[in-house]
Design an enzyme around this catalytic site. Structure first.
Site, PDB file in Angstrom:
ATOM      1  N   LYS A 286       0.870  -1.182   0.000  1.00  0.00           N
ATOM      2  CA  LYS A 286       0.000   0.000   0.000  1.00  0.00           C
ATOM      3  C   LYS A 286       0.899   1.221   0.000  1.00  0.00           C
ATOM      4  CE  LYS A 286      -3.013   2.684   2.952  1.00  0.00           C
ATOM      5  NZ  LYS A 286      -3.532   2.799   4.316  1.00  0.00           N
TER       6      LYS A 286
ATOM      7  N   ASN B 128      -8.887   1.702  10.516  1.00  0.00           N
ATOM      8  CA  ASN B 128      -7.940   1.469  11.604  1.00  0.00           C
ATOM      9  C   ASN B 128      -8.325   2.284  12.845  1.00  0.00           C
ATOM     10  OD1 ASN B 128      -4.318   1.041  11.682  1.00  0.00           O
ATOM     11  ND2 ASN B 128      -5.706   1.197  13.386  1.00  0.00           N
ATOM     12  N   THR B 129      -8.249   3.608  12.699  1.00  0.00           N
ATOM     13  CA  THR B 129      -8.476   4.466  13.866  1.00  0.00           C
ATOM     14  C   THR B 129      -9.858   4.250  14.488  1.00  0.00           C
ATOM     15  OG1 THR B 129      -7.055   6.091  12.820  1.00  0.00           O
ATOM     16  CG2 THR B 129      -8.391   6.851  14.674  1.00  0.00           C
TER      17      THR B 129
ATOM     18  N   GLY C 169      -7.468   9.452  10.245  1.00  0.00           N
ATOM     19  CA  GLY C 169      -7.638   9.488  11.688  1.00  0.00           C
ATOM     20  C   GLY C 169      -8.746  10.406  12.179  1.00  0.00           C
TER      21      GLY C 169
ATOM     22  N   ALA D 198      -9.168   5.644   5.046  1.00  0.00           N
ATOM     23  CA  ALA D 198      -8.939   6.847   5.857  1.00  0.00           C
ATOM     24  C   ALA D 198     -10.200   7.665   6.068  1.00  0.00           C
ATOM     25  CB  ALA D 198      -7.869   7.737   5.236  1.00  0.00           C
ATOM     26  N   GLY D 199     -10.458   7.958   7.312  1.00  0.00           N
ATOM     27  CA  GLY D 199     -11.538   8.870   7.653  1.00  0.00           C
ATOM     28  C   GLY D 199     -12.865   8.197   7.985  1.00  0.00           C
TER      29      GLY D 199
END
Lengths: 257, 64, 417
Positions: free
Chosen positions: A97, A206-207, A158, A184-185
């Site tokens: 990635k 992830n976050t 994040g 992301a996001g």
């Protein structure tokens, strides 16, 4: 027989459409997270090894899971290429990635350098999955450079803000033949579901999990949301356009034959 | 002196294999880069660290 | 069914007549229509295979009202939705399709309607396309304009206020070679702001040359995407080669042309499949060349000199309207041209829904604009027409009629770079 609805990346097939991040939480939670997420692919980063810590993340990732190393830390294409080669040397497959950020405040990806790195790594046989800011021209360049998927951000990394770039991701889904993986996001299962309903091929998160009160439970929630969104998309979700009833003259009154 | 992961170490003249063992690295989980070139695992024993070498030793960590 | 195409050719020499009849009656005497002829450039492209695959599997009869309604509710029209909109089931939803098409047209084009005129500079042709007035066996007055004559015609047209021109020839490489067409383009650049070409398909280098001469838009009608039927209609000449023709737009884009136009001549084969193929041909090429300007025409078969029986049999105005609406909903950004083959009433109606470009002051004959525009008779120097037109309006009339419909006529919004 119905063909299986698999996610295909560089010739590899996955039935899970949830790519799980492994950052920002305890190694001891990884196994449960992978299990409850139903994930078949986990992202990792490459860092300087620490001799003090004898435990390694690879000890905690279940057998059979495909590793997706990222190039985080890279500030340009050359650094990303260097990290990718190191990752491949670790002996865990050809997936990479690409993540290139010159900006340490917002961590927005550098699309130009990402295209450059994609071109180099695809030529070296990597299965390249570039993380990018959703721009149609860039997505086309990435496809032409040999990417196996395109990974547009939904919101700043994040931020858990959800599909801030929805319209633009929608355009990528319409126009690009490759799987579009929203990365992301994404902060909650409902947002993941919304992206899947639009036709995203998979979700990377992830976050949102790392910051949840109960990580494995949140992983399960994401899994179900992603599966629900996928089913809705496949079922031919009809978005009813808002067009008020109009009693104007018929448009087709002029037709004779 | 040899610069390893950013720290100067007095290990010039040792082989890479000797250094990694003394420092308790788990060979299976690392990759070594010496002066920007990846060193294949099979060459650790034959690689003698030189003065001014830049060595990076990396492994996988959690990440998104 | 009586063959509506073949006409008596009593004027031909014995030998020519024998050859014509043999081409018509003995398929084995015809060349392989899928094989490139010497000199034809072969590019590597998957577009034609993608299109062929889609039409092969298209069965318009399986679509029901449910799929049509779903298609009309989807925000973006998928290929599957397009198939539903082109099906017989969609005919009952024509008014809803028109409303949706009108909304899409408005989003991309506002209220504008572009005007252009075609200029035929030669009607010599080496092909034998059985439905075309220019075909090499048809007994018509042949003509090719000289540079002076071309310039004169252009002056007459430019004086009427027209700013966009489409240069046409019959398909004769021998009579109207690339250099001849290039000279016409250079002249046209002096009188018009936009120069389009509708001539025989050619190689990339030839398109590059014509682009340098001032042309920026290439129109090629594929006629039908059904290769079996194509074979029975295009019996001789370079046009016989189906794949070379189908790849013309791509070669033009590779050569730097800004835009390309597509069409099936509706009524030659299954018009639903042909409409689907035309839309997909444009769709796949736009995907591959995202900068390209795309436009579609929607001609129906018309009577020609020496054959007034020709008709587009099952493509009535309602079907034509359905096709145009489906094109618009599937390709909201594409230009749609409706030619003077259609009546003034039809054209006035369809520009309100989906068409964005209409011709005006049209003649499909050779060298008769002087006569047409200024009423000067010059019988001896005119060549016969390709087909019979149905809307005789001049630019001035057309301009006013469009204004009266509440739309904005536009002569040009274009800059050659």
């Amino acid at each position: 027989m119905q063909k299986e609805d698999n996610l295909v990346l560089g010739g590899h097939e996955f039935h899970s459409r949830f790519i799980l991040g492994s950052g920002k939480y305890s190694l001891h939670l990884i196994e449960a997270a992978v299990r409850d997420a139903g994930a078949q692919m986990v992202t990792l980063s490459v860092r300087r090894a620490n001799t003090k810590e004898q435990e390694n993340i690879l000890d905690y990732i279940p057998e059979g899971v495909t590793l997706l190393p990222n190039t985080s830390g890279a500030r340009d294409a050359d650094e990303a290429v260097r990290i990718a080669r190191l990752a491949r040397e670790l002996g865990c497959g050809d997936f990479i990635k690409i993540e290139i950020m010159k900006d340490s405040k917002y961590l927005l990806p550098d699309n130009y350098e990402t295209i450059r790195a994609t071109k180099i790594l695809a030529a070296e046989g990597f299965v390249v999955m570039p993380y990018m800011y959703p721009d149609l021209n860039v997505a086309r360049d990435l496809a032409n450079a040999g990417a196996a998927a395109v990974m547009p951000l939904a919101a700043p990394i994040g931020s858990n803000k959800g599909l801030v770039t929805k319209e633009f991701i929608g355009i990528l889904i319409q126009e690009i033949e490759l799987p579009i993986i929203v990365d992301a996001g994404i902060g909650s299962p409902s947002q993941a579901c919304e992206a899947m309903e639009m036709g995203a091929a998979a979700i990377m998160a992830n976050t949102a999990l790392a910051t949840a009160g109960n990580l494995p439970l949140m992983a399960a929630a994401f899994r179900q949301a992603i599966e629900a969104g996928r089913k809705a998309y496949l079922s031919g979700l009809g978005r009813v356009l808002l067009r008020g009833a109009s009693a104007s003259d018929p448009l087709t009154g002029f037709l004779r034959e | 002196m040899v610069r390893i992961n950013g720290t100067e170490e007095d290990v010039a003249g040792k082989t890479l294999a000797e250094y990694l063992e003394a420092a308790h690295y788990r060979i299976a989980y690392i990759v070594v880069e010496r002066n920007m070139e990846i060193v294949p695992k099979t060459e650790y024993a034959a690689t003698v660290l030189q003065d001014m070498d830049e060595v990076e030793i990396v492994s996988f960590m959690g990440g998104g | 069914m009586v063959n509506q195409y073949f006409v008596d050719a009593g004027h031909l020499s014995g030998e020519a007549l024998i050859k014509k009849r043999r081409l018509e009656r003995e398929p084995a005497s015809r060349t392989n229509h899928m094989e490139y002829q010497p000199g034809m450039e072969q590019i590597t492209s998957d577009v034609r295979f993608k299109v062929t695959e889609q039409i092969k599997n298209y069965d318009a009869a399986v679509y029901t009202a449910k799929e049509v309604k779903n298609a009309l509710e989807h925000e973006t029209c998928s290929i599957e939705d397009l198939k539903a909109l082109l099906s017989p089931a969609a005919e009952s939803y024509l008014e809803q399709m028109a409303k949706r098409a009108q909304a899409e047209t408005g989003k991309h084009f506002g209220n504008t309607v572009y005007l252009f005129t075609p200029l035929y500079i030669a009607n010599y042709c080496e092909n034998y396309c059985v439905y075309c007035g220019f075909n090499r066996y048809n007994h018509i007055r042949r003509m090719q304009l000289s540079s002076e004559q071309i310039e004169h015609e252009m002056k007459v047209i430019a004086d009427s206020g027209m700013e966009e021109i489409l240069i046409l020839t019959g398909e004769s490489r021998a009579k109207s070679d690339v250099h001849y067409i290039g000279e016409a383009c250079k002249l046209a650049r002096r009188y018009f702001r936009m120069v389009g070409l509708e001539v025989y398909p050619m190689n990339t280098e030839e398109y590059r040359y014509l682009h340098a001469c001032g042309a920026d838009y290439v129109t090629v009608f594929q006629e039908t995407y059904d290769t079996d039927i194509y074979e029975t209609l295009h019996l001789a000449g370079h046009k016989r080669v189906w794949p070379y023709r189908m790849e013309a737009q791509e070669r033009a884009l590779m050569a730097g042309m800004r835009g390309v136009a597509f069409a099936a001549l509706l009524g030659l084969a299954d018009f639903r499949k042909d409409a689907l193929a035309t839309a997909l041909h444009a769709y796949y090429l736009q995907k591959k060349y995202p900068h390209a300007e795309i436009s579609l025409s929607c001609p129906r078969l018309r009577p020609i000199v020496n054959n007034d029986k020709l008709r587009a049999m099952d493509v009535h105005e309602r079907q034509l309207c359905q096709i145009i609406c489906a094109y618009r909903i599937f390709l909201p950004f594409a230009g749609i041209t409706v030619s003077s083959r259609e009546s003034a009433d039809f054209r006035d109606g369809i520009v309100k829904i989906a068409a964005t470009k209409v011709s005006a002051g049209v003649s499909t004959g050779i060298g008769d604009h002087e006569n047409k525009y200024n009423g000067k008779e010059n019988e001896t120097s005119a060549g016969d027409e390709q087909f019979a037109i149905n809307d005789e309006r001049s630019l001035h009339r057309m301009y006013q009629d469009i204004l009266d419909e509440g739309l904005q006529p536009v002569l040009n919004d274009y800059l050659y770079v």
